[in-house]
Design an enzyme around this catalytic site. Sequence first.
Site, PDB file in Angstrom:
ATOM      1  CG  HIS A  97     -17.706  -8.019   2.962  1.00  0.00           C
ATOM      2  ND1 HIS A  97     -17.312  -7.873   1.446  1.00  0.00           N
ATOM      3  CD2 HIS A  97     -16.704  -7.020   3.513  1.00  0.00           C
ATOM      4  CE1 HIS A  97     -16.329  -7.195   1.510  1.00  0.00           C
ATOM      5  NE2 HIS A  97     -15.776  -6.727   2.515  1.00  0.00           N
TER       6      HIS A  97
ATOM      7  CG  ASP B 252     -19.224  -9.105  -0.889  1.00  0.00           C
ATOM      8  OD1 ASP B 252     -19.997  -8.748  -0.015  1.00  0.00           O
ATOM      9  OD2 ASP B 252     -18.003  -9.008  -0.678  1.00  0.00           O
TER      10      ASP B 252
ATOM     11  CB  SER C 245     -14.472  -3.705   1.294  1.00  0.00           C
ATOM     12  OG  SER C 245     -13.593  -4.568   1.589  1.00  0.00           O
TER      13      SER C 245
END
Length: 478
Positions: free
Chosen positions: A120, A150, A227
Site C-alpha cells: 500500500h 500487502d 508502514s
Amino acid sequence: MNFKMFLGRLLTAIVGGLIAVSIFIYLEDREANRSEIPTSTDSKFANVTHVDTKLVDLTYAAELSVKSVVHVKTQYEGQSSGSIYDFFFGNRRSYHSQPIFGAGSGVIISDDGYIVTNNHVVRKSDRIEVVLYDKRSYVAKLIGQDASTDLALLKIKGKDFPKMEIGDSDSLKLGEWVLAVGNPFNLTSTVTAGIISAKSRNIGIMGGRMSIESFLQTDAAVNPGNSGGALVNSKGQLVGINTAIESRTGSYSGYSFAIPESIFKKIIADLKKYGEVQRAFLGVTIRSIDADLAGKLKLDAISGVYIDGVNENGAADKAGIRSGDVIIEIDNKKTNTSSELQERISQYAPGDKINILVKRKGKKKHFDLTLRNMIGSTQLINDNQIDLLGAKFQKISKIDMYTQGIPYGMRVIKLVDGKLKRAGIKEGYIIISINNKPISSEDDIRKALSLIEDEGIFISGIYPNGLHKYYAFSLTED
C-alpha cells in the site's frame, strides 16, 4: 574503681558489637533465602522456573537496524481535468494532472539493494525514491507486489548496502521485547520499543478472499510513515514488517501490527524470482472453532480449524479430506485458528507435499496431499497472471485515441485459449480499464491484476465500431 568502670564499658561495647554482627548475618541469610530458586522436588514449586529480571539492552539492535531502514517517497499523477480534445489541440491549461506524494518505510534485505516494504506504500506510484540512513538517494524499481499480504519488493542499483539480517518470527514469545524502526510523520530513523502482545492476529483490514492476515501484535508505537518499516528483535534481526495500527484517530493508540517473517520471507523470495507470488491452496473453506461452533456441531474440543467445505478436485478433495473434518496440525505444527492455517500454507508453493492431521468424528487421521495453485494445477506460474488472460496486446495510437474519444488503452490483437476468450472478448477490443485502473501498457495490466484481492476482474473497453462493452469474470474459475 576506674579500672572496673573501664572494664564494664569494654564488655558493653563487645556485647553490642556481637549483637550488631548477628543482626547483619541474619539479614544477609534472609535475603539469600528470598532469591533462592525453588527446586523441582518441592511439588508446590515444581513448575516454577527462574526469570531473569535484568533489563534488556536494546541499544545494539537500535544502532544496527536504523542503518538498514530506508525512507520510501512516492509520487503519482492525480485525476486530470479537461477533455481529450483539449489535450490534443493545445488547451493544456485545462488538461492537467496534479502530482500526489506519499511516504513510508522500507528495509534493505540484501547488500545488492533489494528492499521490502508494504504494497500500500507503493502500489499507485509512478516514481519511487529511496533515501538511506546516510542521506544517499536512489530511484527504485518495483520488482513485484502482492496485495494479498500487502508486501512489495523494490530494487536500487549499487552494492555494499547495509542489509538487515532476517530472524525467526516463530521463535518469538509473548512478552518479548522488540523495536519498531521507521519514518513516522517523515521523522527519519525513529526507533520505538514494545513487547510482543499477540501472535497470529487477524484484524480484518485486508479484505478479499485471498488475503492473508496473521499479524504479530505489539505495543511499540507505530504511526503513519512507519508502514513498511522493520520490527526487530533484541539481536537486531528483522522479524516483521510493520503494516497497520489499531486506531480511531489515524495515529498510534496502543497496538500495532506487523507481517511476520514466516510469511514475508517466502513472498519476497517469490517476487524476486518470479515477479509474483507462487501461492498454494488447500482447496477448502474454513472457520476457526469457538465455544458456540463447538457446541452447535457437538465437537469434542474447542481447538483446531473446522472445514466448512471442500472444493471439487482441489488438493484436499483429492487427498480424501472432507467437510466436517477439523484440522489440528500441518506438518506436525499445531494449528488452532484460521489465521494460523493461512500462515502455515503461505510458506509453501504449488506442488509441495504436506501432511495434515485432522479429527474426524473424534478420531485422528493423517492425510498426505499435494498443494495446487489458484487455477488448480501444481505448476509454477513462470511469468505472471497476464498469461492467464490468453492474449497479445498492442498500445493504441493517438489517432485511435482521437477517433474513439479515449485518453489511453491497450488493443487485443490476438486471442488464444484463456480468460478473455472464454469471457467473450473479441480481437480488436480496446481495454480502457481493469477494476477501474487505467490501462495504457502491459505493465498497467500486470499491476491491475496484481492488485486483485477478491479474485474478480471487471474490464471496461470499446470495440472499433464504437460499441462500449464490459466484461466480468474470475481468475480462478472457468
